[in-house]
Design an enzyme around this catalytic site. Structure first.
Site, PDB file in Angstrom:
ATOM      1  N   HIS A  22       0.607  -1.398  -0.623  1.00 26.06           N
ATOM      2  CA  HIS A  22       0.260   0.171   0.192  1.00 26.06           C
ATOM      3  C   HIS A  22       1.050   1.224   0.262  1.00 26.06           C
ATOM      4  CE1 HIS A  22      -3.416  -2.673   1.688  1.00 26.06           C
ATOM      5  NE2 HIS A  22      -3.022  -3.425   0.829  1.00 26.06           N
ATOM      6  N   THR A  40       2.636 -14.392  -5.320  1.00 23.89           N
ATOM      7  CA  THR A  40       3.660 -12.921  -4.771  1.00 23.89           C
ATOM      8  C   THR A  40       5.098 -13.664  -3.965  1.00 23.89           C
ATOM      9  OG1 THR A  40       2.830 -12.432  -2.297  1.00 23.89           O
ATOM     10  CG2 THR A  40       2.388 -10.547  -4.800  1.00 23.89           C
ATOM     11  N   GLN A  54      -4.984  -6.614  -1.445  1.00 24.56           N
ATOM     12  CA  GLN A  54      -5.962  -6.974  -2.324  1.00 24.56           C
ATOM     13  C   GLN A  54      -7.181  -5.925  -2.597  1.00 24.56           C
ATOM     14  OE1 GLN A  54      -5.049  -9.644   0.236  1.00 24.56           O
ATOM     15  NE2 GLN A  54      -3.006  -8.825  -0.180  1.00 24.56           N
ATOM     16  N   GLY A  58      -3.629  11.856  -7.974  1.00 25.13           N
ATOM     17  CA  GLY A  58      -2.778  12.343  -8.412  1.00 25.13           C
ATOM     18  C   GLY A  58      -2.044  11.596  -6.875  1.00 25.13           C
TER      19      GLY A  58
HETATM   20  P1  GDP Z   1      -3.219  -0.591  -3.175  1.00 26.36           P
HETATM   21  O1  GDP Z   1      -2.418  -1.739  -2.481  1.00 26.36           O
HETATM   22  O2  GDP Z   1      -4.704  -0.335  -3.111  1.00 26.36           O
HETATM   23  O3  GDP Z   1      -2.822   1.142  -1.757  1.00 26.36           O
HETATM   24  O4  GDP Z   1      -2.319   0.708  -4.157  1.00 26.36           O
HETATM   25  P2  GDP Z   1      -0.339   0.744  -4.719  1.00 26.36           P
HETATM   26  O5  GDP Z   1      -0.184   1.306  -3.787  1.00 26.36           O
HETATM   27  O6  GDP Z   1      -0.174  -0.784  -4.251  1.00 26.36           O
HETATM   28  O7  GDP Z   1      -1.150   1.213  -6.233  1.00 26.36           O
HETATM   29  C1  GDP Z   1      -1.449   2.344  -5.703  1.00 26.36           C
HETATM   30  C2  GDP Z   1      -0.056   2.867  -6.784  1.00 26.36           C
HETATM   31  O8  GDP Z   1      -1.212   4.536  -7.435  1.00 26.36           O
HETATM   32  C3  GDP Z   1       0.557   3.830  -5.991  1.00 26.36           C
HETATM   33  O9  GDP Z   1       2.114   3.856  -6.813  1.00 26.36           O
HETATM   34  C4  GDP Z   1      -0.064   4.994  -5.289  1.00 26.36           C
HETATM   35  O10 GDP Z   1       1.393   6.100  -5.012  1.00 26.36           O
HETATM   36  C5  GDP Z   1      -0.660   6.034  -6.998  1.00 26.36           C
HETATM   37  N1  GDP Z   1      -2.113   6.377  -6.571  1.00 26.36           N
HETATM   38  C6  GDP Z   1      -3.054   6.801  -5.636  1.00 26.36           C
HETATM   39  N2  GDP Z   1      -3.687   7.151  -5.818  1.00 26.36           N
HETATM   40  C7  GDP Z   1      -3.395   7.937  -7.380  1.00 26.36           C
HETATM   41  C8  GDP Z   1      -3.724   8.972  -8.461  1.00 26.36           C
HETATM   42  O11 GDP Z   1      -5.348   9.055  -8.208  1.00 26.36           O
HETATM   43  N3  GDP Z   1      -2.993   9.135  -8.916  1.00 26.36           N
HETATM   44  C9  GDP Z   1      -2.139   8.822  -8.934  1.00 26.36           C
HETATM   45  N4  GDP Z   1      -1.387   8.902 -10.475  1.00 26.36           N
HETATM   46  N5  GDP Z   1      -1.506   7.783  -9.024  1.00 26.36           N
HETATM   47  C10 GDP Z   1      -1.720   6.971  -7.739  1.00 26.36           C
HETATM   48  P1  IMO Z   2      -2.672  -4.963  -2.263  1.00 31.16           P
HETATM   49  O1  IMO Z   2      -3.106  -5.174  -0.799  1.00 31.16           O
HETATM   50  C1  IMO Z   2      -2.477  -6.761  -6.132  1.00 31.16           C
HETATM   51  C2  IMO Z   2      -2.070 -11.388  -6.448  1.00 31.16           C
HETATM   52  C3  IMO Z   2      -0.613 -12.158  -6.790  1.00 31.16           C
HETATM   53  C4  IMO Z   2      -1.309 -13.116  -7.397  1.00 31.16           C
HETATM   54  C5  IMO Z   2      -3.131 -13.297  -6.518  1.00 31.16           C
HETATM   55  C6  IMO Z   2      -2.046 -14.126  -5.711  1.00 31.16           C
HETATM   56  O2  IMO Z   2      -1.410  -3.848  -2.681  1.00 31.16           O
HETATM   57  O3  IMO Z   2      -3.960  -4.182  -3.497  1.00 31.16           O
HETATM   58  P2  IMO Z   2      -0.985 -14.241  -3.685  1.00 31.16           P
HETATM   59  O4  IMO Z   2       0.698 -14.205  -3.692  1.00 31.16           O
HETATM   60  O5  IMO Z   2      -2.245 -13.432  -2.677  1.00 31.16           O
HETATM   61  O6  IMO Z   2      -0.901 -15.561  -3.054  1.00 31.16           O
HETATM   62  O7  IMO Z   2      -1.186 -13.970  -4.793  1.00 31.16           O
HETATM   63  O8  IMO Z   2      -3.035 -12.297  -5.727  1.00 31.16           O
HETATM   64  N1  IMO Z   2      -2.186 -10.053  -5.227  1.00 31.16           N
HETATM   65  C7  IMO Z   2      -2.139  -8.534  -6.152  1.00 31.16           C
HETATM   66  N2  IMO Z   2      -2.437  -7.729  -7.027  1.00 31.16           N
HETATM   67  N3  IMO Z   2      -2.218  -6.348  -5.348  1.00 31.16           N
HETATM   68  C8  IMO Z   2      -2.083  -6.850  -4.603  1.00 31.16           C
HETATM   69  O9  IMO Z   2      -2.533  -6.016  -3.114  1.00 31.16           O
HETATM   70  C9  IMO Z   2      -2.562  -8.579  -4.172  1.00 31.16           C
HETATM   71  N4  IMO Z   2      -2.320  -9.945  -3.087  1.00 31.16           N
HETATM   72  C10 IMO Z   2      -2.154 -10.366  -4.115  1.00 31.16           C
HETATM   73  O10 IMO Z   2      -0.350 -11.082  -7.673  1.00 31.16           O
HETATM   74  O11 IMO Z   2      -2.178 -12.706  -8.326  1.00 31.16           O
HETATM   75 MG    MG Z   3      -0.746  -2.431  -4.144  1.00 32.51          MG
END
Ligand code: GDP
Ligand code: IMO
Ligand code: MG
Length: 430
Positions: A41, A128, A223, A414
């Site tokens: 996250h 993962t 997820q 953003g």
């Molecule tokens: P999460 O797992 O749901 O918390 O999401 P991640 O952090 O894995 O991926 C979201 C990505 O998008 C991160 O790099 C954030 O910094 C970025 N992000 C979140 N909201 C926005 C948005 O509104 N615009 C852009 N451009 N990036 C964003």
């Molecule tokens: P956040 O919380 C995106 C995906 C993996 C794989 C499947 C099973 O950041 O949104 P696992 O390791 O859980 O057994 O993998 O789930 N996966 C995610 N994809 N964001 C995640 O978490 C994920 N956590 C697991 O890529 O396809």
């Molecule tokens: Mg994520």
């Protein structure tokens, strides 16, 4: 009292970290309720940029109690590294608590995740490799070890001995791998236990007490709905439930207690790992989105598969999560697009489908039916109010609301905490 759950509406990485970091400003407690360090996250705020895997995204507010809940699988080595990293940046982790009921990821879970993926060969799920499948399998098989057991060395030793006897049989006979050493694992986990002891407690009772005192609580999901083991694209799913329903069990409260359920969606779709994704763009538009939005996994660094917004899958997520609100992120990524497509139905074997199929092999065959909308050329990164958005962007949001039958209450333009448009108050306590 007011409790808000924040969950992913797609295949993860929708921006849950950003939204929780934002909403936590008005919360007293944030509870992560499922998943493990498969989650990544991202939070970007005045303290810097962080990729949190286990610690709730509310940790940046000194008054907020942060709980790693009962439904989370904890790799203690990862958690200790994360605590250290935050402390190094001057973030106080003294308000962190870890559920004594949370299951521990053990070295054999990591090894088995690796071996099982190899064994699946071409059918690999693209996990993962964080041990998630094996740890939740052990939880169901009643072979798991829980964080609270780290607090008593003798209990922990006996639990480990029993589990390892099973695991070494599988490792040596099924996979012809070397057995793992009881003493080595015991010694490293004994040390983790000593370091984590101040954090481990019965967190569900802490949450209940906060509820009784009328505190504001955020339940942070990991997820996304389409990775749910029941409702997601099985078997291409994760192994704990990311749905709002699981927030109750993972935090230790009843369904009646949750006031609002916020689903986080990207303005388009992404997916990491294997499995069907009807709107995937294996072309320059998909590559363009990936590069512009830096769509690379926060946990594994893998390139994310990118595609147009899938409203069939989105509507399904709204239903299975029972969403009250949507937080739509990444709208800024569409700045400069001539036109934008939304998938409103699928065609499959000559039939039109408007509902999300339960079978992944059916979804594999689904072709998206697109509706095309006009894009906008202006940059919206500095826009802070709905009326300030280009008309085409407002039309796009309104159309998504219609297709999903759920109001969009927040729009993120953003990655930074400040880059947000509040359309409708989410906090019931506002
Ligand atoms: P999460 O797992 O749901 O918390 O999401 P991640 O952090 O894995 O991926 C979201 C990505 O998008 C991160 O790099 C954030 O910094 C970025 N992000 C979140 N909201 C926005 C948005 O509104 N615009 C852009 N451009 N990036 C964003
Ligand atoms: P956040 O919380 C995106 C995906 C993996 C794989 C499947 C099973 O950041 O949104 P696992 O390791 O859980 O057994 O993998 O789930 N996966 C995610 N994809 N964001 C995640 O978490 C994920 N956590 C697991 O890529 O396809
Ligand atoms: Mg994520």
């Amino acid at each position: 009292m007011a409790i808000v759950a924040v969950v992913g509406g797609q295949w993860g990485d929708e921006g849950k970290g950003k939204i929780v970091d934002l909403l936590a400003e008005r919360a007293n407690m944030v509870v992560r309720f499922s998943g493990g360090d498969n989650a990544g996250h991202t939070v970007i705020n005045p303290y810097g940029e962080f990729k949190l895997h286990l610690i709730p995204s509310g940790i940046f507010y000194p008054e907020v109690t942060c709980i790693i809940g009962t439904g989370v699988a904890v790799n203690p080595a990862v958690l200790l590294r994360e605590i250290e990293e935050l402390e190094r940046h001057g973030i106080d982790t003294g308000r962190l608590l870890v559920s004594d009921r949370a299951h521990l990821i053990m070295p054999y879970h990591l090894l088995l995740d690796e071996l099982e993926e190899k064994q699946r060969n071409k059918g690999a799920l693209g996990t993962t490799r964080k041990g998630i499948g094996p740890v939740y399998a052990d939880k169901a098989a009643r072979l798991g070890i829980r964080a609270g057991e780290l607090l008593d060395k003798d209990v922990f030793y006996r639990r480990l001995q029993t589990a390892l006897e099973f695991k070494n049989i599988v490792l040596t006979r099924a996979y012809e791998a070397a057995p793992l050493s009881l003493e080595e694992i015991y010694e490293s986990y004994r040390q983790y236990g000593e370091q984590l002891a101040p954090f481990i407690c019965d967190t569900a009772s802490v949450t209940r007490e906060a509820m009784a005192r009328g505190k504001m609580i955020l339940l942070e999901g990991a997820q996304g709905a389409l990775l749910d083991p029941d409702f997601g694209t099985y078997p291409y799913v994760t192994s704990s439930s990311p749905l709002a329903g699981a927030a109750c069990i993972g935090a230790g409260l009843g369904p009646k207690e949750i006031d609002r359920v916020v689903g986080v969606f990207k303005a388009y779709n992404t997916r990491v790992g294997a499995g069907p994704m009807p709107t995937e763009l294996k072309d320059e538009t998909g590559d363009f989105i990936r590069e512009k939005a830096h769509e690379y996994g926060a946990t594994t660094g893998r390139p994310r598969r990118c595609g147009w917004f899938d409203a069939v899958a989105g509507r399904f997520a709204v239903q299975v999560d029972g969403l009250s609100d949507i937080a739509l992120t990444h709208l800024d990524i569409y700045d400069g697009f001539g036109s934008i497509k939304i998938c409103t139905a699928y065609t499959c074997d000559g039939e039109t489908l408007t509902t999300f199929p339960s079978d992944s092999s059916v979804l594999e065959k689904c072709q998206p039916v697109y509706e095309e909308m006009e894009g906008w050329q202006e940059s919206m990164s500095d826009t802070r109010d709905f009326e300030g958005l280009p008309k085409e962007a407002r039309d796009y949001l309104r159309r998504l609301e219609d297709l999903l039958s759920c109001p969009i209450s927040l729009v993120s333009v953003g990655p930074d905490r400040k880059q947000v448009i509040s359309v409708k108050a989410i906090h019931p306590w506002v």
